[in-house]
Design a protein around this motif. Structure first.
Motif, PDB file in Angstrom:
ATOM      1  N   LEU A  59      52.273  91.872  46.001  1.00  9.54           N
ATOM      2  CA  LEU A  59      53.312  91.148  46.740  1.00  9.54           C
ATOM      3  C   LEU A  59      54.308  92.114  47.387  1.00  9.54           C
ATOM      4  CD1 LEU A  59      53.997  88.225  44.228  1.00  9.54           C
ATOM      5  CD2 LEU A  59      52.868  88.056  46.454  1.00  9.54           C
ATOM      6  N   ILE A  60      54.663  93.176  46.649  1.00  8.83           N
ATOM      7  CA  ILE A  60      55.559  94.182  47.228  1.00  8.83           C
ATOM      8  C   ILE A  60      54.881  94.865  48.407  1.00  8.83           C
ATOM      9  CG2 ILE A  60      56.826  96.334  46.809  1.00  8.83           C
ATOM     10  CD1 ILE A  60      57.003  95.509  43.836  1.00  8.83           C
ATOM     11  N   GLN A  61      53.607  95.183  48.210  1.00  2.00           N
ATOM     12  CA  GLN A  61      52.832  95.825  49.285  1.00  2.00           C
ATOM     13  C   GLN A  61      52.840  94.955  50.538  1.00  2.00           C
ATOM     14  OE1 GLN A  61      50.941  98.899  48.902  1.00  2.00           O
ATOM     15  NE2 GLN A  61      50.787  98.782  51.111  1.00  2.00           N
ATOM     16  N   GLY A  62      52.598  93.658  50.358  1.00  2.00           N
ATOM     17  CA  GLY A  62      52.616  92.736  51.494  1.00  2.00           C
ATOM     18  C   GLY A  62      53.976  92.611  52.114  1.00  2.00           C
ATOM     19  N   GLY A  63      55.021  92.685  51.277  1.00  2.00           N
ATOM     20  CA  GLY A  63      56.369  92.536  51.780  1.00  2.00           C
ATOM     21  C   GLY A  63      56.863  93.700  52.625  1.00  2.00           C
ATOM     22  N   VAL A  64      56.326  94.898  52.354  1.00  2.00           N
ATOM     23  CA  VAL A  64      56.798  96.067  53.107  1.00  2.00           C
ATOM     24  C   VAL A  64      55.739  96.636  54.054  1.00  2.00           C
ATOM     25  CG1 VAL A  64      58.394  96.704  51.268  1.00  2.00           C
ATOM     26  CG2 VAL A  64      56.119  97.741  51.314  1.00  2.00           C
ATOM     27  N   GLN A 112      69.471  95.875  45.136  1.00  2.00           N
ATOM     28  CA  GLN A 112      69.943  97.182  45.613  1.00  2.00           C
ATOM     29  C   GLN A 112      69.020  98.308  45.132  1.00  2.00           C
ATOM     30  OE1 GLN A 112      72.463  97.629  47.765  1.00  2.00           O
ATOM     31  NE2 GLN A 112      72.704  95.411  47.809  1.00  2.00           N
ATOM     32  N   LEU A 113      68.564  98.208  43.893  1.00  2.00           N
ATOM     33  CA  LEU A 113      67.673  99.225  43.336  1.00  2.00           C
ATOM     34  C   LEU A 113      66.338  99.245  44.076  1.00  2.00           C
ATOM     35  CD1 LEU A 113      66.942 101.365  41.227  1.00  2.00           C
ATOM     36  CD2 LEU A 113      66.382  99.517  39.638  1.00  2.00           C
ATOM     37  N   PHE A 114      65.747  98.065  44.272  1.00  2.00           N
ATOM     38  CA  PHE A 114      64.476  97.978  44.997  1.00  2.00           C
ATOM     39  C   PHE A 114      64.631  98.523  46.417  1.00  2.00           C
ATOM     40  CE2 PHE A 114      62.612  96.009  41.559  1.00  2.00           C
ATOM     41  CZ  PHE A 114      61.390  95.422  41.822  1.00  2.00           C
ATOM     42  N   ALA A 115      65.712  98.135  47.083  1.00  2.00           N
ATOM     43  CA  ALA A 115      65.942  98.577  48.464  1.00  2.00           C
ATOM     44  C   ALA A 115      66.074 100.101  48.518  1.00  2.00           C
ATOM     45  CB  ALA A 115      67.188  97.903  49.034  1.00  2.00           C
ATOM     46  N   LEU A 171      63.027  99.560  58.575  1.00  2.00           N
ATOM     47  CA  LEU A 171      63.726  98.282  58.661  1.00  2.00           C
ATOM     48  C   LEU A 171      65.233  98.502  58.560  1.00  2.00           C
ATOM     49  CD1 LEU A 171      61.887  95.785  56.251  1.00  2.00           C
ATOM     50  CD2 LEU A 171      62.166  95.510  58.712  1.00  2.00           C
ATOM     51  N   PRO A 172      66.018  97.693  59.260  1.00  2.00           N
ATOM     52  CA  PRO A 172      67.464  97.739  59.023  1.00  2.00           C
ATOM     53  C   PRO A 172      67.735  97.382  57.565  1.00  2.00           C
ATOM     54  CG  PRO A 172      66.949  96.450  60.994  1.00  2.00           C
ATOM     55  CD  PRO A 172      65.647  96.733  60.308  1.00  2.00           C
ATOM     56  N   GLN A 173      68.793  97.944  56.996  1.00  2.00           N
ATOM     57  CA  GLN A 173      69.111  97.744  55.590  1.00  2.00           C
ATOM     58  C   GLN A 173      69.198  96.259  55.229  1.00  2.00           C
ATOM     59  OE1 GLN A 173      69.225 100.245  53.508  1.00  2.00           O
ATOM     60  NE2 GLN A 173      69.916  99.201  51.660  1.00  2.00           N
ATOM     61  N   VAL A 174      69.833  95.472  56.077  1.00  2.00           N
ATOM     62  CA  VAL A 174      70.012  94.049  55.767  1.00  2.00           C
ATOM     63  C   VAL A 174      68.665  93.331  55.683  1.00  2.00           C
ATOM     64  CG1 VAL A 174      70.340  93.322  58.190  1.00  2.00           C
ATOM     65  CG2 VAL A 174      71.351  91.976  56.314  1.00  2.00           C
ATOM     66  N   ASP A 175      67.717  93.685  56.557  1.00  2.00           N
ATOM     67  CA  ASP A 175      66.391  93.057  56.524  1.00  2.00           C
ATOM     68  C   ASP A 175      65.612  93.483  55.281  1.00  2.00           C
ATOM     69  OD1 ASP A 175      66.905  91.778  58.893  1.00  2.00           O
ATOM     70  OD2 ASP A 175      65.880  93.262  60.141  1.00  2.00           O
ATOM     71  N   LEU A 176      65.719  94.770  54.938  1.00  2.00           N
ATOM     72  CA  LEU A 176      65.034  95.261  53.737  1.00  2.00           C
ATOM     73  C   LEU A 176      65.587  94.559  52.501  1.00  2.00           C
ATOM     74  CD1 LEU A 176      63.167  97.156  52.200  1.00  2.00           C
ATOM     75  CD2 LEU A 176      64.942  98.925  52.335  1.00  2.00           C
ATOM     76  N   GLU A 177      66.896  94.396  52.436  1.00  2.00           N
ATOM     77  CA  GLU A 177      67.498  93.747  51.271  1.00  2.00           C
ATOM     78  C   GLU A 177      67.061  92.283  51.168  1.00  2.00           C
ATOM     79  OE1 GLU A 177      71.713  94.404  51.213  1.00  2.00           O
ATOM     80  OE2 GLU A 177      71.482  96.574  50.957  1.00  2.00           O
ATOM     81  N   ARG A 178      66.941  91.598  52.315  1.00  2.00           N
ATOM     82  CA  ARG A 178      66.479  90.206  52.285  1.00  2.00           C
ATOM     83  C   ARG A 178      65.059  90.125  51.733  1.00  2.00           C
ATOM     84  NH1 ARG A 178      68.402  89.459  57.795  1.00  2.00           N
ATOM     85  NH2 ARG A 178      70.560  88.701  57.714  1.00  2.00           N
TER      86      ARG A 178
END
Length: 200
Positions: free
Chosen positions: A190-195, A138-141, A150-157
């Motif tokens: 990895l975060i950069q690649g993820g978002v 939740q904090l990262f999102a 991104l929709p919230q659910v996709d970002l959280e995944r």
């Protein structure tokens, strides 16, 4: 015995005594290892009677879980504090997020992992661990949401996967397989690649 209890109560409130016991428990883990942390040993180190320690925690497993949660709360608060100052670009935010997350683990000198290992196999531990991980997701999102489309659910995944990577890198750092700086740099990439693909 009753008068001793009254004197103890006058010196420290229940909340203050609990905090003192958790601080002492953490010191035992640092000095002697998680295996040495028992309610009897905690009572001896804290200078109190065993019944007082049992009254606060009941079982060794519950003591370990409370200590585990206490360390995690301090980590999460430090992480939030490190992320609320000033405006940043996406890249600066990712670097700050990765550095703060990895530093939380470096800061505990492995106690959190040692306590977690002592709780391995405990059903209570699995539930608490999942609750803590959900809090980090939740904090990262919340931190990344303003920068991605991104929709919230996709970002959280995606954040679930990122937290998993952060956990693994932190564990590798604690084992001495990489430095804090290397772990933070890898986690940031990895975060950069993820978002990256989700940036507006």
């Amino acid at each position: 015995m009753k008068s001793d209890h009254i004197l103890t109560s006058r010196r420290l409130s229940r909340a203050e005594r609990r905090r003192q016991l958790l601080d002492t428990a953490l010191q035992i883990v640092r000095d002697e290892g998680a295996d040495r942390l028992t309610l009897g040993h905690l009572a001896a180190r804290a200078g109190i009677s065993k019944p007082v320690a049992y009254d606060h925690f009941g079982t060794r497993s519950k003591l370990l879980i409370e200590l585990y949660k206490s360390i995690d709360r301090e980590q999460a608060n430090a992480l939030r504090k490190g992320l609320i100052t000033g405006e940043r670009s996406l890249e600066e935010t990712i670097e700050a997020l990765a550095s703060a997350y990895i530093h939380c683990y470096a800061d505990t000198s492995g106690e959190w992992h040692a306590i977690g290992a002592a709780l391995t196999g405990s059903e209570e531990k699995e539930a608490v661990y999942q609750e803590l991980l959900d809090g980090y997701v939740q904090l990262f999102a919340a931190v990344l949401e303003p920068y991605v489309n991104l929709p919230q659910v996709d970002l959280e995944r995606r954040c679930v996967g990122l937290i998993g990577a952060g956990e693994a890198l932190s564990a590798a750092m604690v084992r001495g397989n990489c430095s804090e700086a290397d772990a933070a740099k890898t986690f940031a990439s990895l975060i950069q690649g993820g978002v990256h693909m989700a940036a507006p």
